[in-house]
Design a protein around this motif. Structure first.
Motif, short mmCIF file in Angstrom:
data_model
loop_
_atom_site.label_atom_id
_atom_site.label_comp_id
_atom_site.label_asym_id
_atom_site.label_seq_id
_atom_site.Cartn_x
_atom_site.Cartn_y
_atom_site.Cartn_z
N SER A 51 39.32 32.26 46.82
CA SER A 51 40.65 31.63 46.79
C SER A 51 40.63 30.23 46.21
O SER A 51 41.69 29.67 45.92
CB SER A 51 41.25 31.60 48.20
OG SER A 51 40.38 30.93 49.10
N ARG A 71 39.06 39.47 42.50
CA ARG A 71 39.29 38.61 43.67
C ARG A 71 38.63 39.26 44.87
O ARG A 71 38.99 40.37 45.28
CB ARG A 71 40.79 38.43 43.90
CG ARG A 71 41.19 37.97 45.31
CD ARG A 71 40.78 36.55 45.63
NE ARG A 71 41.56 36.01 46.75
CZ ARG A 71 41.10 35.85 47.99
NH1 ARG A 71 39.85 36.19 48.29
NH2 ARG A 71 41.88 35.35 48.92
N VAL A 76 46.09 37.26 45.94
CA VAL A 76 45.75 36.80 44.59
C VAL A 76 46.71 35.69 44.17
O VAL A 76 47.10 35.58 43.01
CB VAL A 76 45.77 37.96 43.57
CG1 VAL A 76 44.58 38.86 43.74
CG2 VAL A 76 47.06 38.76 43.69
N VAL A 79 45.73 33.55 41.15
CA VAL A 79 45.63 34.16 39.82
C VAL A 79 47.05 34.36 39.27
O VAL A 79 47.90 34.94 39.95
CB VAL A 79 44.89 35.51 39.86
CG1 VAL A 79 44.81 36.12 38.46
CG2 VAL A 79 43.49 35.34 40.44
N VAL A 91 43.47 42.50 36.62
CA VAL A 91 43.25 41.73 37.85
C VAL A 91 43.03 42.71 38.99
O VAL A 91 43.86 43.56 39.26
CB VAL A 91 44.44 40.81 38.16
CG1 VAL A 91 44.17 40.02 39.44
CG2 VAL A 91 44.72 39.87 37.00
N ASN A 93 41.65 43.32 43.17
CA ASN A 93 41.34 42.72 44.46
C ASN A 93 40.58 43.73 45.30
O ASN A 93 40.24 44.82 44.82
CB ASN A 93 42.60 42.22 45.17
CG ASN A 93 43.53 43.36 45.60
OD1 ASN A 93 43.35 44.51 45.21
ND2 ASN A 93 44.52 43.02 46.40
#
Length: 525
Positions: A51, A71, A76, A79, A91, A93
């Motif tokens: 983070s 992540r 997120v 981002v 992206v 997570n």
């Protein structure tokens, strides 16, 4: 040449070993300033963060070779997903690695609150021995109200059942069957507020859940209720909660998350029987290890094979399928988003029917896109990959059917949602490559999907269209498209209105008050 990944925040050494074992070069450079990050980010194919590191527009603009950002965790916020999407960067997570740890933290906060453990510790170590001051309450046989019964909420329910508590849950996506499976009684929010002696929140922060414990809802709770929030800041009106704690209407609260973080000061600090921790929900060695290993595996898979897992902005589609599937993915997502905004009650099942040419394609990504659209209003972090798992957690039965022929269109997608109150069906097609809704409530119409729309179900009576047009004009709302469907003259009818300005709650209330209107909803796409 081996792909290069920059690990910009502290990750478990085991994650670095996974990258190396998979043939990915991983450089660990933590604590970089923004200028330092900007200077080197262009050399990397992947970025692994927690983070602390901010992947904002500037960083993404400099990341000329970037293919994936991973992540290690759920949120997120650090981002810029729209900018990443525009740059073609996936992206990812790791949505499930923190679940047990966060659930255990909520249980720990519940115990600490019930027995005033932090206050008693400070008093005792100060040499006061105030044995009569700290009169706690047992958790045994108390009614625990869960707001949100997904992955983390269901774990909390399991632990609470082990403590012999009575668990009730409010979650619009929780089916009656799933409620039985996880040992909770499904209730509506007002009933939960009236009955729960302890309330714990386990829902993401969305437009529908923001301030779900508003001043008005806090006033509906039992006197002396204990409130725990280890989910997201913004789910509770902090000022109203402080007033409730000061007055004694609320017996205590324990928060791990706040509207503004880091919370160096907050209206709740210093309140009677208030406990605060600095967003520790995911802070255990086990959770950090789990999310680090997951993000390393996911990023390696994508960089080496193109496989996409837990992506927040990319469908699971192969390169060969992409050109054919892309417009249908958009159509399915729009239909799902339409359906998701049209239901307010517990979803029992979702059926996707594919007719015509689309039935011959790989429809799994289409089903996932539609499902993500349905769940999005309540689950902000849902994506095409996580949607099936989230639906399964809530006991939602998902089914697909295919039919080679479509009576009217070359291809048709129909989504049918079964709730506790009945069924709702929506159908759409592609016309000129663009999505169109062509059926609602069994009524035919043809409407494009606009960013802001108004749906109205009314009796087909003279004067309705004029009255609606005048109302919108007086509110300064410009109509872009206006499409109608009806059963027959004088019977059930619908209007789908594309508008340039989203109607406010006040305008929507006026629309609902018009003669002959049965239902009105503001839709966002």
């Amino acid at each position: 040449m081996a792909p290069r990944v920059l690990i910009a925040d502290k990750l478990s050494p085991a994650a670095i070993e996974i990258f190396k074992a998979r043939g990915v070069q991983a450089d660990v450079k933590t604590g970089l300033s923004k200028d330092e990050l900007l200077q080197i980010i262009g050399d990397y194919d992947g970025l692994a963060v927690r983070s602390a590191t901010k992947a904002d527009k500037d960083v993404l603009a400099a990341a000329k070779n970037m293919k994936v950002i991973g992540r290690a965790g759920i949120g997120v916020d650090n981002v810029d997903i729209p900018a990443a999407t525009a740059a073609g960067i996936v992206v990812m997570n790791t949505p499930f690695g923190n679940s047990i740890t966060t659930a255990e933290h909520a249980i720990a906060m519940m115990f600490a609150l019930a027995r005033q453990l932090p206050q008693a510790d400070l008093s005792t170590q100060a040499g006061k021995w105030e044995k009569n001051r700290f009169m706690g309450v047992e958790l045994y046989a108390k009614t625990l109200g869960l707001i949100g019964a997904g992955n983390i909420g269901s774990i909390v329910a399991d632990r609470a059942n082990g403590l012999k508590m009575k668990v009730i849950a409010y979650d619009p996506f929780l089916s009656p069957e799933r409620a039985v499976e996880i040992g909770v009684e499904k209730v509506e929010l007002d009933e939960l507020l009236a009955r729960a002696e302890i309330i714990t929140l386990h829902t993401p922060l969305t437009d529908k859940t923001r301030n779900i414990l508003s001043r008005e809802n806090l006033a509906k709770t039992k006197k002396g209720v204990l409130i725990i929030n280890c989910a997201r800041g913004g789910l509770v009106d902090e000022q109203a909660l402080r007033e409730g704690l000061d007055s004694g209407a609320i017996g205590g609260a324990a928060f791990d998350v706040f509207v503004e973080e880091p919370a160096k000061q907050n209206v709740l600090f210093g309140a009677p029987n208030f406990i605060a921790t600095p967003h520790l929900g995911a802070s255990t060695n086990e959770a950090q290890e789990n999310v680090a290993l997951q993000v390393a595996e996911q990023m390696s898979d994508y960089l080496l094979t193109g496989a996409v897992t837990n992506a927040l902005n990319s469908p699971s589609v192969t390169a060969d399928e992409a050109p054919k599937l892309k417009p249908f993915v958009v159509l399915a997502a729009d239909l799902g988003a339409f359906a998701g905004q049209m239901v307010d009650f517990g979803i029992k099942s979702i059926d996707l029917a594919y007719e015509g040419e689309v039935a011959g394609l790989n429809v799994k990504p289409l089903t996932a896109a539609a499902l993500a659209g349905v769940l999005k209003p309540m689950l902000a972090t849902v994506n095409m990959v996580s949607a099936p798992a989230m639906a399964k957690e809530r006991g939602i039965v998902l089914s697909e059917s295919r039919q080679d022929n479509s009576p009217i269109y070359d291809s048709l997608i129909r989504i049918t949602i079964t709730t506790e109150l009945g069924k709702r069906s929506f159908a759409g097609t592609l016309i000129g490559g663009a999505p169109r809704v062509v059926e609602v409530k069994g009524m035919e119409l043809e409407t494009p999907i606009m960013p802001a729309m108004l749906y109205v179900n009314n009796e087909d009576k003279p004067g309705f269209i004029g009255a609606l047009g005048v109302l919108l004009a007086e509110a300064g709302i410009n109509i872009a498209t206006f499409n109608l469907g009806r059963v027959s003259a004088g019977e059930d009818a619908i209007a789908m209105v594309g508008v340039d300005q989203a109607p406010s709650e006040a305008v929507l209330a006026k629309v609902k008050a018009l003669p002959h209107v049965k239902e009105a909803r503001a839709l966002v796409f």
